[in-house]
Design a protein around this motif. Structure first.
Motif, PDB file in Angstrom:
ATOM      1  N   THR A   1     -21.482 -29.166  26.925  1.00  0.00           N
ATOM      2  CA  THR A   1     -20.056 -28.894  27.143  1.00  0.00           C
ATOM      3  C   THR A   1     -19.725 -28.516  28.582  1.00  0.00           C
ATOM      4  O   THR A   1     -18.553 -28.533  28.964  1.00  0.00           O
ATOM      5  N   ALA A   2     -20.727 -28.156  29.386  1.00  0.00           N
ATOM      6  CA  ALA A   2     -20.532 -27.861  30.821  1.00  0.00           C
ATOM      7  C   ALA A   2     -19.367 -26.894  31.040  1.00  0.00           C
ATOM      8  O   ALA A   2     -18.439 -27.161  31.805  1.00  0.00           O
ATOM      9  N   PHE A   3     -19.432 -25.740  30.374  1.00  0.00           N
ATOM     10  CA  PHE A   3     -18.360 -24.748  30.503  1.00  0.00           C
ATOM     11  C   PHE A   3     -18.105 -24.352  31.965  1.00  0.00           C
ATOM     12  O   PHE A   3     -16.984 -23.982  32.324  1.00  0.00           O
ATOM     13  N   ASP A   4     -19.133 -24.433  32.798  1.00  0.00           N
ATOM     14  CA  ASP A   4     -18.982 -23.978  34.186  1.00  0.00           C
ATOM     15  C   ASP A   4     -18.035 -24.847  35.005  1.00  0.00           C
ATOM     16  O   ASP A   4     -17.471 -24.382  36.002  1.00  0.00           O
ATOM     17  N   ILE A   5     -17.832 -26.110  34.584  1.00  0.00           N
ATOM     18  CA  ILE A   5     -16.923 -26.983  35.341  1.00  0.00           C
ATOM     19  C   ILE A   5     -15.722 -27.430  34.507  1.00  0.00           C
ATOM     20  O   ILE A   5     -14.885 -28.194  34.990  1.00  0.00           O
ATOM     21  N   ALA A   6     -15.614 -26.954  33.273  1.00  0.00           N
ATOM     22  CA  ALA A   6     -14.518 -27.373  32.399  1.00  0.00           C
ATOM     23  C   ALA A   6     -13.165 -27.001  33.005  1.00  0.00           C
ATOM     24  O   ALA A   6     -12.991 -25.913  33.534  1.00  0.00           O
ATOM     25  N   GLY A   7     -12.238 -27.918  32.924  1.00  0.00           N
ATOM     26  CA  GLY A   7     -10.888 -27.695  33.425  1.00  0.00           C
ATOM     27  C   GLY A   7     -10.714 -27.954  34.903  1.00  0.00           C
ATOM     28  O   GLY A   7      -9.588 -27.883  35.419  1.00  0.00           O
ATOM     29  N   LYS A   8     -11.795 -28.294  35.607  1.00  0.00           N
ATOM     30  CA  LYS A   8     -11.715 -28.529  37.049  1.00  0.00           C
ATOM     31  C   LYS A   8     -11.472 -29.993  37.397  1.00  0.00           C
ATOM     32  O   LYS A   8     -11.270 -30.330  38.568  1.00  0.00           O
ATOM     33  N   GLY A   9     -11.526 -30.852  36.388  1.00  0.00           N
ATOM     34  CA  GLY A   9     -11.246 -32.264  36.626  1.00  0.00           C
ATOM     35  C   GLY A   9     -12.368 -33.033  37.283  1.00  0.00           C
ATOM     36  O   GLY A   9     -12.152 -34.156  37.745  1.00  0.00           O
ATOM     37  N   ILE A  10     -13.567 -32.460  37.334  1.00  0.00           N
ATOM     38  CA  ILE A  10     -14.658 -33.101  38.080  1.00  0.00           C
ATOM     39  C   ILE A  10     -15.767 -33.607  37.164  1.00  0.00           C
ATOM     40  O   ILE A  10     -16.750 -34.171  37.645  1.00  0.00           O
ATOM     41  N   ALA A  11     -15.630 -33.436  35.855  1.00  0.00           N
ATOM     42  CA  ALA A  11     -16.678 -33.870  34.929  1.00  0.00           C
ATOM     43  C   ALA A  11     -16.860 -35.388  35.001  1.00  0.00           C
ATOM     44  O   ALA A  11     -15.896 -36.146  35.036  1.00  0.00           O
ATOM     45  N   ASN A  12     -18.125 -35.800  35.014  1.00  0.00           N
ATOM     46  CA  ASN A  12     -18.467 -37.221  35.079  1.00  0.00           C
ATOM     47  C   ASN A  12     -18.368 -37.830  33.675  1.00  0.00           C
ATOM     48  O   ASN A  12     -18.992 -37.339  32.738  1.00  0.00           O
ATOM     49  N   HIS A  13     -17.602 -38.898  33.547  1.00  0.00           N
ATOM     50  CA  HIS A  13     -17.395 -39.517  32.240  1.00  0.00           C
ATOM     51  C   HIS A  13     -18.229 -40.780  32.037  1.00  0.00           C
ATOM     52  O   HIS A  13     -18.038 -41.490  31.046  1.00  0.00           O
ATOM     53  N   ASN A  14     -19.163 -41.069  32.940  1.00  0.00           N
ATOM     54  CA  ASN A  14     -19.955 -42.289  32.822  1.00  0.00           C
ATOM     55  C   ASN A  14     -20.766 -42.330  31.535  1.00  0.00           C
ATOM     56  O   ASN A  14     -20.928 -43.385  30.908  1.00  0.00           O
ATOM     57  N   ASN A  15     -21.302 -41.179  31.118  1.00  0.00           N
ATOM     58  CA  ASN A  15     -22.097 -41.142  29.895  1.00  0.00           C
ATOM     59  C   ASN A  15     -21.243 -41.484  28.682  1.00  0.00           C
ATOM     60  O   ASN A  15     -21.684 -42.204  27.770  1.00  0.00           O
ATOM     61  N   LEU A  16     -20.012 -40.981  28.657  1.00  0.00           N
ATOM     62  CA  LEU A  16     -19.112 -41.319  27.552  1.00  0.00           C
ATOM     63  C   LEU A  16     -18.782 -42.806  27.575  1.00  0.00           C
ATOM     64  O   LEU A  16     -18.700 -43.455  26.522  1.00  0.00           O
ATOM     65  N   HIS A  17     -18.586 -43.341  28.759  1.00  0.00           N
ATOM     66  CA  HIS A  17     -18.337 -44.781  28.894  1.00  0.00           C
ATOM     67  C   HIS A  17     -19.478 -45.581  28.264  1.00  0.00           C
ATOM     68  O   HIS A  17     -19.251 -46.557  27.536  1.00  0.00           O
ATOM     69  N   GLU A  18     -20.725 -45.171  28.522  1.00  0.00           N
ATOM     70  CA  GLU A  18     -21.881 -45.854  27.955  1.00  0.00           C
ATOM     71  C   GLU A  18     -21.917 -45.706  26.431  1.00  0.00           C
ATOM     72  O   GLU A  18     -22.261 -46.655  25.707  1.00  0.00           O
ATOM     73  N   ALA A  19     -21.582 -44.516  25.941  1.00  0.00           N
ATOM     74  CA  ALA A  19     -21.581 -44.281  24.495  1.00  0.00           C
ATOM     75  C   ALA A  19     -20.540 -45.137  23.791  1.00  0.00           C
ATOM     76  O   ALA A  19     -20.771 -45.645  22.681  1.00  0.00           O
ATOM     77  N   ILE A  20     -19.387 -45.309  24.415  1.00  0.00           N
ATOM     78  CA  ILE A  20     -18.335 -46.159  23.845  1.00  0.00           C
ATOM     79  C   ILE A  20     -18.778 -47.615  23.839  1.00  0.00           C
ATOM     80  O   ILE A  20     -18.584 -48.343  22.851  1.00  0.00           O
ATOM     81  N   ALA A  21     -19.398 -48.065  24.926  1.00  0.00           N
ATOM     82  CA  ALA A  21     -19.878 -49.443  25.003  1.00  0.00           C
ATOM     83  C   ALA A  21     -20.924 -49.715  23.917  1.00  0.00           C
ATOM     84  O   ALA A  21     -20.919 -50.779  23.277  1.00  0.00           O
ATOM     85  N   TYR A  22     -21.820 -48.743  23.689  1.00  0.00           N
ATOM     86  CA  TYR A  22     -22.842 -48.907  22.652  1.00  0.00           C
ATOM     87  C   TYR A  22     -22.184 -48.930  21.275  1.00  0.00           C
ATOM     88  O   TYR A  22     -22.602 -49.688  20.387  1.00  0.00           O
ATOM     89  N   ALA A  23     -21.155 -48.112  21.091  1.00  0.00           N
ATOM     90  CA  ALA A  23     -20.435 -48.093  19.820  1.00  0.00           C
ATOM     91  C   ALA A  23     -19.805 -49.449  19.523  1.00  0.00           C
ATOM     92  O   ALA A  23     -19.857 -49.938  18.385  1.00  0.00           O
ATOM     93  N   ARG A  24     -19.230 -50.060  20.530  1.00  0.00           N
ATOM     94  CA  ARG A  24     -18.625 -51.382  20.327  1.00  0.00           C
ATOM     95  C   ARG A  24     -19.705 -52.415  19.993  1.00  0.00           C
ATOM     96  O   ARG A  24     -19.483 -53.348  19.204  1.00  0.00           O
ATOM     97  N   LYS A  25     -20.897 -52.245  20.561  1.00  0.00           N
ATOM     98  CA  LYS A  25     -22.022 -53.133  20.236  1.00  0.00           C
ATOM     99  C   LYS A  25     -22.428 -52.967  18.769  1.00  0.00           C
ATOM    100  O   LYS A  25     -22.729 -53.944  18.077  1.00  0.00           O
ATOM    101  N   LEU A  26     -22.435 -51.715  18.283  1.00  0.00           N
ATOM    102  CA  LEU A  26     -22.781 -51.473  16.886  1.00  0.00           C
ATOM    103  C   LEU A  26     -21.742 -52.081  15.946  1.00  0.00           C
ATOM    104  O   LEU A  26     -22.095 -52.651  14.908  1.00  0.00           O
ATOM    105  N   VAL A  27     -20.470 -51.950  16.289  1.00  0.00           N
ATOM    106  CA  VAL A  27     -19.411 -52.547  15.460  1.00  0.00           C
ATOM    107  C   VAL A  27     -19.579 -54.059  15.407  1.00  0.00           C
ATOM    108  O   VAL A  27     -19.484 -54.679  14.340  1.00  0.00           O
TER     109      VAL A  27
END
Length: 317
Positions: free
Chosen positions: A285-311
């Motif tokens: 959850t990276a509480f130390d940087i939450a709300g600062k707008g700097i969290a990297n979303h690349n991992n979520l992008h990969e998870a979504i791409a894999y999800a579409r592959k599973l579908v």
């Protein structure tokens, strides 16, 4: 089966809302129309402000109430833990009903979850309980290395006890079926040993000869291209270099350390053998940087791409 991806927002005080909004912003219009966020609208609006994202959330959020939302960023809270559970529970029920094709989970905080009275060791145990599944395996997938685990969130002592012939064989079978589903016709599966050098013929323990080797032999008898046990100090390098499509790790750190070393920002957590499909980011959850707008979303992008592959894979079956 629906082709809609359902993103659960994760802990409302963590980076989940921010990375969810960032991911939605970068999608094509067609993919955005095939995506729903299970979360809290007020929190997502606050995340939009934090990251400076101009994305319309109308019709794209399954909005679940949170008292006092948006909650303070970065603060552990049982209210947030309960909300994270409710997002997942709702997404599971919609997946079971065929309303969404795959769940993609943003990070939750286990302490907050348990403080709210939801006593699970993480997403996988929770999803197994919610769906009534007999078993679920954690598979970490990256471009060059994929690992499935015989056990995960247990002590090392208990992990050794869980590495039975029956459980190792079941893990091999689960990994084999999953790789076939994503398009690998004849997966090459390596099974890591549990002791240094696989026990050196009993010098460093007998578990590899007594438990792991019979599981590999049984898998091979079923036509699975399984190999092992192979010493854990070499097998991951060999798989990374292309010798194997999947490594069966005997416990949490044995599998997590190598894949986080080579694919820290891109590895996707996949739950295998559930009656529904689920992928996840492989970070907290990276509480130390939450709300600062700097969290990297690349991992979520990969998870979504894999999800579409599973579908897509499910539609081929």
């Amino acid at each position: 089966m629906s082709d809609i991806i359902g993103i659960t927002m994760g802990d409302p005080a963590g980076v989940g809302p921010e990375i969810s909004v960032k991911a939605l912003r970068e999608m094509s219009p067609a993919d955005r129309d095939r995506t729903m966020i299970y979360g809290n609208r007020a929190t997502l609006e606050a995340a939009k402000t934090a990251v400076g994202a101009d994305v319309d959330l109308e019709g794209r959020v399954v909005d679940l109430h949170i008292d006092g939302a948006p909650l303070p960023w970065g603060q552990l809270s049982p209210i947030a833990g309960d909300a994270a559970f409710r997002f997942i529970e709702k997404a599971v029920r919609d997946a079971e009903a065929g309303k969404i094709g795959c769940i993609v989970t943003a990070p939750i905080n286990k302490e907050a979850l348990n403080a709210a009275g939801h006593h699970y060791d993480g997403h996988t145990g929770m999803l197994r309980s919610l769906t009534g599944a007999q078993a679920a395996y954690m598979l970490l997938a990256s471009e060059r290395l994929k690992v499935i685990h015989v056990s995960t969130h247990v002590s090392l002592n208990e992990a050794i006890q869980r590495a039975t012939t029956k459980r190792v064989l079941a893990t091999i079978r689960a990994g084999h079926a999953h790789l076939q589903r994503i398009g690998i016709a004849k997966p090459r599966i390596a099974v890591a040993g549990i002791n240094p050098h696989c026990g050196e013929n009993g010098l460093f323990g007998t578990e590899d000869d007594a438990r792991i080797a019979p599981a590999v032999a049984a898998a091979r008898a079923e036509g699975i291209d399984a190999h092992g046990p192979i010493s854990a100090d070499t097998v991951f390098h060999r798989a990374y270099c292309g010798a194997f499509d999947l490594v069966v790790a005997q416990y949490h750190d044995q599998g997590h350390i190598p894949i986080k070393l080579v694919a820290f920002d891109t590895a996707v957590n996949v739950s295998v053998e559930l009656p529904i499909d689920r992928t996840s980011v492989d970070h907290g959850t990276a509480f130390d940087i939450a709300g600062k707008g700097i969290a990297n979303h690349n991992n979520l992008h990969e998870a979504i791409a894999y999800a579409r592959k599973l579908v897509a894979g499910r539609k081929r079956v």
